[in-house]
Design a protein around this motif. Structure first.
Motif, PDB file in Angstrom:
ATOM      1  N   CYS A   1       0.819  -1.225   0.000  1.00 36.30           N
ATOM      2  CA  CYS A   1       0.000   0.000   0.000  1.00 36.30           C
ATOM      3  C   CYS A   1       0.850   1.270   0.000  1.00 36.30           C
ATOM      4  CB  CYS A   1      -0.915  -0.003   1.224  1.00 36.30           C
ATOM      5  SG  CYS A   1      -1.898   1.505   1.347  1.00 36.30           S
ATOM      6  N   ARG A   2       0.613   2.125  -0.968  1.00 36.57           N
ATOM      7  CA  ARG A   2       1.408   3.353  -1.065  1.00 36.57           C
ATOM      8  C   ARG A   2       1.060   4.347   0.037  1.00 36.57           C
ATOM      9  NH1 ARG A   2       4.322   2.854  -5.728  1.00 36.57           N
ATOM     10  NH2 ARG A   2       3.238   1.715  -7.370  1.00 36.57           N
ATOM     11  N   ARG A   3      -0.201   4.379   0.394  1.00 35.51           N
ATOM     12  CA  ARG A   3      -0.612   5.358   1.403  1.00 35.51           C
ATOM     13  C   ARG A   3       0.018   5.027   2.757  1.00 35.51           C
ATOM     14  NH1 ARG A   3      -4.977   8.434   0.438  1.00 35.51           N
ATOM     15  NH2 ARG A   3      -5.580   6.847  -1.054  1.00 35.51           N
TER      16      ARG A   3
ATOM     17  N   GLY B   1      -6.826   0.613   0.257  1.00 38.37           N
ATOM     18  CA  GLY B   1      -7.883   0.259  -0.693  1.00 38.37           C
ATOM     19  C   GLY B   1      -8.082   1.308  -1.775  1.00 38.37           C
ATOM     20  N   ASN B   2      -7.278   2.351  -1.788  1.00 38.30           N
ATOM     21  CA  ASN B   2      -7.424   3.387  -2.804  1.00 38.30           C
ATOM     22  C   ASN B   2      -6.079   3.820  -3.386  1.00 38.30           C
ATOM     23  OD1 ASN B   2      -8.881   5.124  -4.479  1.00 38.30           O
ATOM     24  ND2 ASN B   2      -8.806   6.807  -2.993  1.00 38.30           N
ATOM     25  N   CYS B   3      -5.209   2.825  -3.601  1.00 40.74           N
ATOM     26  CA  CYS B   3      -3.978   3.099  -4.363  1.00 40.74           C
ATOM     27  C   CYS B   3      -3.836   1.945  -5.356  1.00 40.74           C
ATOM     28  CB  CYS B   3      -2.758   3.201  -3.448  1.00 40.74           C
ATOM     29  SG  CYS B   3      -2.213   1.642  -2.725  1.00 40.74           S
TER      30      CYS B   3
ATOM     31  N   CYS C   1      -3.093  -1.505  -3.806  1.00 41.10           N
ATOM     32  CA  CYS C   1      -4.220  -2.115  -3.100  1.00 41.10           C
ATOM     33  C   CYS C   1      -5.265  -2.627  -4.091  1.00 41.10           C
ATOM     34  CB  CYS C   1      -4.887  -1.103  -2.180  1.00 41.10           C
ATOM     35  SG  CYS C   1      -4.004  -0.844  -0.632  1.00 41.10           S
TER      36      CYS C   1
END
Ligand code: ADP
Ligand code: ZN
Length: 616
Positions: free
Chosen positions: A374-376, A392-394, A397
Motif C-alpha cells: 500500500c502506497r498510502r 484500498g485506494n492506491c 491495493c
C-alpha cells in the motif's frame, strides 16, 4: 461567544460541523492563544482563522505570499457576505486609501496583505491605530530556508510579535516535516504557541505509479479514459519538456497551458488565470507552479518526471482534490528518472551534509516508486503517521502487483556490471547480457565474458526494469562523473555470493496495459446518475455564467461538491436549498432562486423518485 463560532460556520459558510481540529483551533484563537497549525492541503485551514477573525473584535490580518491567492480568497469571502479586502502592490493609490479608510471605520473583518506590504511602516502605523483580531500567517513554511518556497520577507514577520504582543497569531502550513516546523517556531517567535497537527491522510486521492514506457501516450490514456475535460496539473522537470508536453496536449484538443520560470510574468499569470477561472484546463508546469493555488476541483496531478523527495511529491499531489471528491495522483517513473535525479544531486553545489540529506530523500522517493504494498501506508509512515490497514485506494491495493524471484537475474546483472569493469552504462550492460552482436562489445572483447548472452530470455524492457530496481534499492549505483556508468555497492555482495535473494516487482507489460483488472476509474460524477448528470451540467453552466459576469473563479460561487449535492438531492424550496453544504445565508439569498429554478425545470422534464428524507 462560544456558540457564535458554530453559528458563523453555518450562517456564513454553510457547513453544519467543524472538521477535525478546526473547532479546537478556532476556540484557542478566539481565546487569544498563539498557534501553529499543520494540516494537509484541503484540510480546511482557512476557517481556522476566518471564523475567529469574525468573532473577535477588530480586523483579522492575513499574511499571504501570493497575490493571486489573496484575490481569490477575498473573492470567496465576499461571495459569502464577509467584509474582506486585500492590500498588495497591484492596487492603485485610490484603492489603497479606500481600504485604509474602511479599516479605520471598522468596516473590514479580514484583510489579506502581502508580507512586504505589511512590513512597510505605513501599514504598521495604520495597524497601530485600529483593533486587530489576529494575525494569520498563511503558507508559514515560506520562512524555511531549506524549502523551495522560501520568502525572505517572511523572516521579518517576527516583528509582529514585538510590535503587537497582545494580538494572537496563527501560523498555518501543509508542510509537515520536523525541520520546517522547528524553523517556523523559531523564526516567527512562536516557541510557546500551541501546535495543532492534523492527520495528513488525503483519502480521496488515489495514488498510482506506472512504469514509464511512452509517457505521453500513457498520460493521454489517463486523460482520455478518466479525466476528460477535467482540471489537472502535469509536472515535468525541465522547461523544454513542459513546452513540448503542453504543445502535444493542445494538438490533442486538451486546453493545456505551459508554466515555468522562463516564461514572462504576464504569460504565467495568464496561464494561472485560465486554470483558476476555467473548467477543464490543464497546466503543464515545472515545480514553479502550485503554491497558492487554491482551486478546489483539481481532479488529477500527473508527474511525468520523478520529484526530488516525498515531501515535494506529497505537496504537489496534494493539490488534487481539495474539495474531498475523488482525485488522482499519477506518476510515470523509469530508470532515466533515477539517473537524472542522482546526477542533479551529485552535481549540485551543496555541501556534503546537504547532499547526504538530498540522497536520503531521493532514496525514500525511489523506495516509494518501487513499492509492492500500500502506497498510502508508506507515505503516511514517512510523515510519522500510522495507517493500520492498507488503504484500498492506491494502485497496489486495487490491483496488487506480481513480484518474482529475481535472484538469478540480479546475479547476472550484477556480475555483468562487475565483469565489464564497472565502466559502462545501462544500455551497454543490457546488450552484453542479451548477447548482442555489436562492434563495441567485440572491441572490448566482452563477447567472450561468461555473462555474454546469459540473459537472452529477458527483453530489453525487462532488463531495464531489473536494473532500475537494483539501483532504486541501492545494489547498484550510477556514477555520474563517469558518464552514468553502473557500479556495484557493498549491498550487492551478499546477492552475488548467493547469500541473499532478491524479490522484484513485475512491471505491467505493455500488452497488459490496456485493461488492468481491478482498477475502476475514480470518477467524481460516478455519484450521479444519468438524469442527475444533465442537471449537474446545467448547474455548472449557470455557475459559469455568474462567475463570468462577476469576474471571479466559478468555485467561489459554489464548489463542485455543492452542485453535485444539488443535482443528487434536488432541493425544492429555499429551506431545503439552505441545507446543501456550502450554502450560507448570503449565497442563499443571492443565488438560491436562480439555482432552484434550474433544478425545478429539470425535475419536471424528467421526473425522478422524490429524494428520501431531508436529513444530511
Ligand atoms: P486548506 O487551506 O487547508 O487547503 P481550505 O481552507 O481551502 O483548505 O478548505 C478546503 C475545502 O474544505 C474548502 O473547499 C472548504 O470550503 C472545505 N471545508 C473547510 N472546512 C469545512 C467544514 N467544516 N465542513 C465542510 N467543508 C469544509
Ligand atoms: Zn493502498
Amino acid at each position: 461567544m462560544r456558540a457564535s463560532a458554530r453559528d458563523l460556520l453555518s450562517r456564513v459558510f454553510g457547513y453544519d460541523r467543524f472538521r477535525g481540529q478546526q473547532e479546537a483551533i478556532v476556540e484557542h484563537t478566539i481565546g487569544g492563544g498563539d498557534s501553529l497549525v499543520l494540516m494537509p492541503t484541503g484540510g480546511g485551514k482557512s476557517l481556522c482563522y476566518q471564523i475567529p477573525a469574525l468573532v473577535r473584535p477588530g480586523a483579522g490580518i492575513v499574511v499571504s505570499p501570493l497575490i493571486a491567492l489573496m484575490r481569490d480568497q477575498v473573492a470567496g469571502l465576499v461571495q459569502a457576505g464577509v467584509q474582506a479586502a486585500c492590500l498588495n502592490s497591484t492596487l492603485d493609490y485610490g484603492a489603497v486609501l479606500d481600504i485604509e479608510a474602511r479599516l479605520r471605520a471598522g468596516a473590514i473583518d479580514l484583510l489579506y496583505v502581502a508580507p512586504e506590504r505589511l512590513l512597510g511602516e505605513r501599514t504598521l502605523a495604520l495597524l497601530d491605530e485600529v483593533d486587530i483580531a489576529l494575525f494569520a500567517i498563511d503558507e508559514a513554511h515560506c520562512v524555511s530556508q531549506w524549502g523551495h518556497d522560501f520568502r525572505p520577507e517572511y523572516l521579518e514577520l517576527s516583528v509582529l510579535h514585538e510590535r503587537f504582543p497582545a494580538v494572537p497569531r496563527i501560523a498555518l502550513t501543509a508542510t509537515a516535516d520536523e525541520q520546517t516546523r522547528r524553523e517556523i517556531r523559531e523564526r516567527l517567535e512562536l516557541r510557546d504557541a500551541r501546535v495543532f497537527i492534523a492527520g495528513f491522510d488525503r483519502p480521496n486521492i488515489r495514488y498510482r505509479v506506472v512504469p514509464k514506457q511512452s509517457p505521453r501516450d500513457q498520460l493521454a490514456r489517463l486523460l482520455d479514459t478518466e479525466h476528460r475535460r477535467e482540471a489537472g496539473i502535469v509536472y515535468c522537470l525541465s522547461r523544454r519538456r513542459v513546452e513540448e508536453t503542453a504543445d502535444w496536449l493542445r494538438e490533442r484538443g486538451v486546453d493545456a497551458h505551459p508554466y515555468h520560470a522562463g516564461r514572462g510574468a504576464r504569460e504565467r499569470e495568464a496561464a494561472q488565470d485560465a486554470f483558476v477561472r476555467g473548467e477543464g484546463v490543464v497546466i503543464v508546469a515545472t515545480i514553479a507552479f502550485g503554491m497558492g493555488i487554491d482551486k478546489p476541483d483539481v481532479r488529477f496531478v500527473a508527474h511525468l518526471d520523478l520529484p526530488k523527495s516525498l515531501e515535494a511529491y506529497y505537496q504537489e499531489t496534494g493539490r488534487a482534490g481539495r474539495d474531498g471528491l475523488p482525485a488522482t495522483a499519477w506518476m510515470a517513473y523509469g530508470l532515466q528518472d533515477v539517473i537524472t535525479l542522482r546526477q542533479m544531486v551529485d552535481g549540485s553545489e551543496a555541501d556534503d551534509a546537504r547532499k547526504r540529506l538530498e540522497i536520503r530523500k531521493l532514496d525514500a522517493m525511489l523506495g516509494y516508486c518501487e513499492l509492492t504494498t500500500c502506497r498510502r501506508q508508506t507515505l503516511l509512515a514517512y510523515f510519522g503517521e500510522t495507517l493500520e490497514e492498507p488503504c484500498g485506494n492506491c494502485d497496489n491495493c486495487l490491483d496488487p502487483p506480481a513480484s518474482w524471484d529475481a535472484t538469478e537475474a540480479a546475479q547476472q546483472a550484477l556480475s555483468c556490471v562487475y565483469r565489464t569493469g564497472q565502466r559502462f552504462g545501462v544500455a551497454y550492460v543490457v546488450d552484453v547480457l542479451r548477447g548482442k552482436d555489436h562492434e563495441r562489445i567485440r572491441r572490448f572483447r566482452h563477447d567472450r565474458l561468461s555473462t555474454f548472452g546469459i540473459g537472452a530470455d529477458l527483453d530489453v524492457g525487462q532488463w531495464r526494469s531489473v536494473i532500475r530496481q537494483l539501483v532504486a534499492r541501492g545494489l547498484l549505483r550510477v556514477d555520474v562523473e563517469k558518464y552514468g556508468s553502473l557500479q556495484l555497492t557493498a549491498a550487492a555482495r551478499p546477492v552475488l555470493r548467493g547469500e541473499a535473494t532478491v524479490e522484484l516487482r513485475r512491471d505491467a507489460l505493455p500488452a497488459r496495459r490496456t485493461r488492468r483488472g481491478g482498477e475502476a476509474p475514480a470518477r467524481v460524477q460516478a455519484v450521479l446518475g444519468d438524469g442527475d448528470q444533465a442537471l449537474f451540467d446545467a448547474l455548472r453552466a449557470q455557475r459559469r455564467a455568474l462567475a463570468e459576469q462577476q469576474g471571479v473563479p466559478p468555485y467561489v460561487i459554489f464548489h463542485d461538491a455543492s452542485l453535485i449535492e444539488m443535482a443528487a438531492r434536488r432541493p425544492a424550496s429555499l429551506a431545503e436549498f439552505a441545507a446543501v453544504a456550502g450554502v450560507g445565508a448570503t449565497k442563499l439569498e443571492r443565488y438560491g432562486e436562480t439555482f432552484l429554478e434550474i433544478i425545478r425545470a429539470h425535475t419536471i422534464e424528467e421526473p425522478v423518485p422524490a429524494p428520501g428524507g431531508a436529513g444530511p
